[in-house]
Every structure is written in C-alpha cells, then in structure tokens.
Design a protein around this motif. Structure first.
Motif, PDB file in Angstrom:
ATOM      1  N   PRO A 111       9.078 -13.372  -0.821  1.00 47.27           N
ATOM      2  CA  PRO A 111       7.826 -13.758   0.097  1.00 47.27           C
ATOM      3  C   PRO A 111       6.810 -12.622  -0.001  1.00 47.27           C
ATOM      4  N   LEU A 112       7.256 -11.259  -0.466  1.00 47.15           N
ATOM      5  CA  LEU A 112       6.786 -10.122  -0.654  1.00 47.15           C
ATOM      6  C   LEU A 112       5.613 -10.391  -1.877  1.00 47.15           C
ATOM      7  N   ASP A 113       6.265 -10.961  -2.910  1.00 47.79           N
ATOM      8  CA  ASP A 113       5.393 -11.307  -4.030  1.00 47.79           C
ATOM      9  C   ASP A 113       4.503 -12.201  -3.973  1.00 47.79           C
ATOM     10  N   VAL A 114       4.764 -13.172  -3.002  1.00 49.04           N
ATOM     11  CA  VAL A 114       3.759 -14.157  -2.851  1.00 49.04           C
ATOM     12  C   VAL A 114       2.655 -13.641  -2.136  1.00 49.04           C
ATOM     13  N   VAL A 115       2.834 -12.664  -0.997  1.00 48.79           N
ATOM     14  CA  VAL A 115       1.911 -11.950  -0.185  1.00 48.79           C
ATOM     15  C   VAL A 115       0.830 -11.117  -1.169  1.00 48.79           C
ATOM     16  N   CYS A 116       1.633 -10.431  -2.148  1.00 52.43           N
ATOM     17  CA  CYS A 116       0.958  -9.712  -3.092  1.00 52.43           C
ATOM     18  C   CYS A 116      -0.252 -10.777  -4.132  1.00 52.43           C
ATOM     19  N   ARG A 117       0.483 -11.835  -4.417  1.00 51.99           N
ATOM     20  CA  ARG A 117      -0.207 -12.638  -5.117  1.00 51.99           C
ATOM     21  C   ARG A 117      -1.552 -12.966  -4.206  1.00 51.99           C
ATOM     22  N   PHE A 161      -0.901 -12.990   6.540  1.00 56.02           N
ATOM     23  CA  PHE A 161       0.217 -12.357   5.821  1.00 56.02           C
ATOM     24  C   PHE A 161       1.476 -12.467   6.702  1.00 56.02           C
ATOM     25  N   THR A 162       1.465 -11.924   7.946  1.00 54.43           N
ATOM     26  CA  THR A 162       2.550 -11.718   8.841  1.00 54.43           C
ATOM     27  C   THR A 162       2.974 -13.060   9.255  1.00 54.43           C
ATOM     28  N   ARG A 163       2.237 -14.006   9.587  1.00 57.13           N
ATOM     29  CA  ARG A 163       2.892 -15.445  10.005  1.00 57.13           C
ATOM     30  C   ARG A 163       3.234 -15.957   8.783  1.00 57.13           C
ATOM     31  N   TYR A 164       3.075 -15.748   7.685  1.00 57.73           N
ATOM     32  CA  TYR A 164       3.681 -16.324   6.325  1.00 57.73           C
ATOM     33  C   TYR A 164       5.073 -15.608   6.197  1.00 57.73           C
ATOM     34  N   LEU A 165       5.273 -14.283   6.347  1.00 55.18           N
ATOM     35  CA  LEU A 165       6.537 -13.696   6.263  1.00 55.18           C
ATOM     36  C   LEU A 165       7.417 -13.918   7.356  1.00 55.18           C
ATOM     37  N   LEU A 166       7.030 -14.101   8.560  1.00 58.62           N
ATOM     38  CA  LEU A 166       7.876 -14.692   9.613  1.00 58.62           C
ATOM     39  C   LEU A 166       8.398 -16.081   9.095  1.00 58.62           C
ATOM     40  N   GLY A 167       7.675 -16.758   8.877  1.00 56.78           N
ATOM     41  CA  GLY A 167       8.014 -18.230   8.371  1.00 56.78           C
ATOM     42  C   GLY A 167       9.118 -18.158   7.327  1.00 56.78           C
ATOM     43  N   ARG A 168       9.234 -17.074   6.594  1.00 56.45           N
ATOM     44  CA  ARG A 168       9.963 -17.285   5.468  1.00 56.45           C
ATOM     45  C   ARG A 168      11.501 -16.354   5.914  1.00 56.45           C
ATOM     46  N   GLU A 191       5.391  -7.753  10.136  1.00 55.84           N
ATOM     47  CA  GLU A 191       4.012  -6.931  10.430  1.00 55.84           C
ATOM     48  C   GLU A 191       3.828  -5.478   9.633  1.00 55.84           C
ATOM     49  N   VAL A 192       4.874  -4.993   9.476  1.00 51.27           N
ATOM     50  CA  VAL A 192       4.772  -3.638   8.807  1.00 51.27           C
ATOM     51  C   VAL A 192       4.518  -3.999   7.307  1.00 51.27           C
ATOM     52  N   SER A 193       5.306  -5.143   6.564  1.00 54.48           N
ATOM     53  CA  SER A 193       4.972  -5.370   5.256  1.00 54.48           C
ATOM     54  C   SER A 193       3.802  -6.114   5.030  1.00 54.48           C
ATOM     55  N   ALA A 194       3.137  -6.871   5.972  1.00 58.37           N
ATOM     56  CA  ALA A 194       1.683  -7.370   5.680  1.00 58.37           C
ATOM     57  C   ALA A 194       0.735  -6.174   5.793  1.00 58.37           C
ATOM     58  N   VAL A 217      -8.519  -2.258 -12.032  1.00 54.48           N
ATOM     59  CA  VAL A 217      -8.235  -2.461 -10.707  1.00 54.48           C
ATOM     60  C   VAL A 217      -6.868  -3.245 -10.321  1.00 54.48           C
ATOM     61  N   GLU A 218      -6.913  -4.257 -11.222  1.00 52.45           N
ATOM     62  CA  GLU A 218      -5.497  -4.996 -11.126  1.00 52.45           C
ATOM     63  C   GLU A 218      -4.451  -4.459 -11.310  1.00 52.45           C
ATOM     64  N   ALA A 219      -4.254  -3.657 -12.576  1.00 55.75           N
ATOM     65  CA  ALA A 219      -3.296  -2.982 -12.888  1.00 55.75           C
ATOM     66  C   ALA A 219      -2.730  -1.706 -11.826  1.00 55.75           C
ATOM     67  N   GLN A 220      -4.048  -0.994 -11.231  1.00 58.33           N
ATOM     68  CA  GLN A 220      -3.820  -0.105 -10.280  1.00 58.33           C
ATOM     69  C   GLN A 220      -3.038  -0.872  -9.070  1.00 58.33           C
ATOM     70  N   LEU A 221      -3.556  -2.273  -8.409  1.00 57.29           N
ATOM     71  CA  LEU A 221      -2.993  -2.619  -7.302  1.00 57.29           C
ATOM     72  C   LEU A 221      -1.322  -3.105  -7.842  1.00 57.29           C
ATOM     73  N   ASP A 222      -1.272  -3.718  -8.880  1.00 57.91           N
ATOM     74  CA  ASP A 222       0.258  -3.919  -9.295  1.00 57.91           C
ATOM     75  C   ASP A 222       1.102  -2.812  -9.099  1.00 57.91           C
ATOM     76  N   HIS A 223       0.542  -1.558  -9.577  1.00 62.29           N
ATOM     77  CA  HIS A 223       1.418  -0.350  -9.346  1.00 62.29           C
ATOM     78  C   HIS A 223       1.737   0.044  -7.890  1.00 62.29           C
ATOM     79  N   SER A 224       0.609  -0.132  -7.118  1.00 59.97           N
ATOM     80  CA  SER A 224       0.934  -0.120  -5.579  1.00 59.97           C
ATOM     81  C   SER A 224       2.239  -1.235  -4.831  1.00 59.97           C
ATOM     82  N   PHE A 225       1.914  -2.495  -5.493  1.00 61.87           N
ATOM     83  CA  PHE A 225       2.748  -3.243  -4.973  1.00 61.87           C
ATOM     84  C   PHE A 225       4.179  -2.899  -5.318  1.00 61.87           C
TER      85      PHE A 225
END
Length: 300
Positions: A111-117, A161-168, A191-194, A217-225
């Motif tokens: 689910p966190l990968d989905v939110v990152c996408r 994102f919070t609603r999605y993660l709770l649903g998972r 909530e913290v993850s979102a 910028v996408e590579a930078q974001l991937d690193h932060s994920f």
C-alpha cells in the motif's frame, strides 16, 4: 454566443467529467478544442500570476485578470471558480487521477508503494511546466493567502492517502506484536505514513523549485520514498499482512538483518533486553553481543 447547441441525439446522457475528457480525445477537432482550452487556462494563469506579483493579490480582480488575458469576465469563470484557483489550475484533475490510481491498484502491491505512485502524479504535474511552477512557487512565498490555499490543496491529497491506507488494513490478519489492531494504531500509522509521503514530496519539490526546476526530481523523490519505507513501514515478520496479499518477510543476504526482523515475531510475553553498542560497530558484532546477552540471560 456563449453556449453552443447541438441536436439532441448528439448529446450523451448525463456526461460526467471523465466522459467529457474521454470525448475530448476522440477526434482531431476535439483534440484541437482541448488544446485551445488548455492554452486558455495557461494564459489566464499567467495573467493572474503577473498581476498578483506586480500589484498584489488582494488588489487584483477577476475583471483585471480577464482583461490582461484578452477575454471577458464570463470567459474566466468558464475555466476557474475564483482568482486563487487560477494559480492552482490542475489540482482538481490531478486529484481525480490519483484517486483512480489508488482504486485500481493491485492487491499484491504494498500500500505504501501505491501511495508513492499516487503522489508522483502530483510531482509530474509540476515538472511538466518547470518555468511556470518556479514562478508560481516564488509568488506563493510572497502572498500569505496563496500559501494558505496551497496548504488546503495539500491536505486533500493527505486525506485521500490516509483513507486509502486505512482501507488496506485487515483486522482479521496477524499483525506484529504490540500493534493494537482495529484501534488507534491503525489510524496513527495510516495518518503518519500519508503525512510522511506528502511531506517528502513537498520537500523534494520545493528543493527542485529553489534550484530553478533543474535536476531529476523524480529520482530525488524515489530516494526519499526509500527512506520513508525503511522508517515507517519496515518489512513485517512472516504472517503480517495487508488486505489482499501477504507482505513477504524480508529476504536479506545479511544474516543480522534477517534475525533482527525475526525478533519482531517473538512472543510479546517475553522479557525486554536492552543492549548498548557503538554506532560504528559492524552489524554482525552487534548481533553477536545480543546473542551473548540472551545466552547469559537464559542460563541465569
């Protein structure tokens, strides 16, 4: 004429926004009209940003924005509901795309990968027009009302994102020891993850904007994920699952890391062991010291 009429049989019944967008891509004429609409939105946004920067946000009216773009006031309201919306023209459509992405994600995907996408869709919206995004960022920093509007926009993604993660989360599945399933821990982690994903996106985006919109910028974001996954969602022990699919235990070449993960699945009734180690000590040395401490405890 402000409104166009067409024969009834050419009117699709109760066409929604998604159907309208699909129709806009159905032929050369429609694509041309969509391109003209996009250009008009961009012209109005550019006019609004220029006026806000030169004469102030509060002092600028919709009439002035429309005049600067060479259109009538009523034309402005065909594209935007308010003058501040002209500065954030694409968030409504992007929010719909993100919601669709979350809804269509495979159950096997973490689910966190989905939110990152999902948050990447927002990043790409900004990266598609670097110069405009940089100018918008500089303007928002100068206008408190626009900063407040930006915060409100960001919170919409965070709530989604919070609603999605709770649903998972699945209350029927085994969970790591100490996790209060179905209670505050679920909502806290979601909530913290979102919030972490959104904050990482904002941090990377603003750093990129301060650099003039240059860099990958996408590579930078991937690193932060990667940092967020390791901090908030470490690979759970065997049996810890999310709705739809098991999350496989971490397979690592490092025996110490594997054993550290397996320690999470120990019985919660056991005693707590506290050890002290130097931060520069090799992981295998730390693990050996833990083993020795546990052996000594067992023989006591």
């Amino acid at each position: 004429m402000d409104r166009q009429t067409s024969p009834p049989q050419q009117q699709p019944p109760a066409a929604g926004p998604d159907q309208s967008r699909a129709g806009a891509e159905s032929g050369p004429g429609s694509r041309r009209a969509a391109a003209q609409r996009l250009q008009m939105r961009q012209d109005l946004t550019a006019a609004a940003m220029e006026l806000f920067a030169t004469q102030g946000y509060e002092e600028t009216t919709v009439d002035q924005i429309a005049a600067a773009a060479g259109v009538a006031r009523r034309t402005f309201f065909r594209y935007f509901r308010s003058k501040e919306e002209a500065i954030f023209p694409d968030h409504d459509d992007t929010l719909v795309r993100v919601a669709d992405l979350l809804a269509s994600a495979e159950a096997e995907e973490h689910p966190l990968d989905v939110v990152c996408r999902g948050i990447k869709e927002v990043l790409r919206m900004y990266a598609s027009t670097p110069e405009m995004s940089v100018a918008r960022y500089q303007l928002i920093r100068q206008v408190p009302a626009l900063r407040e509007r930006e915060i409100a926009v960001v919170s919409r993604y965070e709530r989604l994102f919070t609603r999605y993660l709770l649903g998972r989360f699945d209350a029927a599945e085994q969970t790591p020891p100490g996790w209060q399933r179905g209670g505050d821990d679920d909502s806290m982690l979601a909530e913290v993850s979102a919030a972490a994903v959104v904050a990482a996106h904002n941090h990377v985006l603003r750093r990129w904007l301060r650099a003039g919109g240059h860099g990958d910028v996408e590579a930078q974001l991937d690193h932060s994920f990667g940092v967020i996954r390791g901090t908030f969602w470490p690979t759970p022990p065997s049996g810890a699952r999310r709705r739809g699919a098991a999350v496989a235990p971490g397979a690592s070449d490092d025996d110490g890391e594997s054993e550290a993960l397996s320690a999470l699945s120990a019985s919660p009734g056991g005693e707590v062991l506290i050890t002290v180690a130097r931060t520069d000590a090799p992981l295998e040395t730390v693990v050996d010291s833990i083993r020795a401490a546990l052996a000594g405890r067992g023989s006591a």
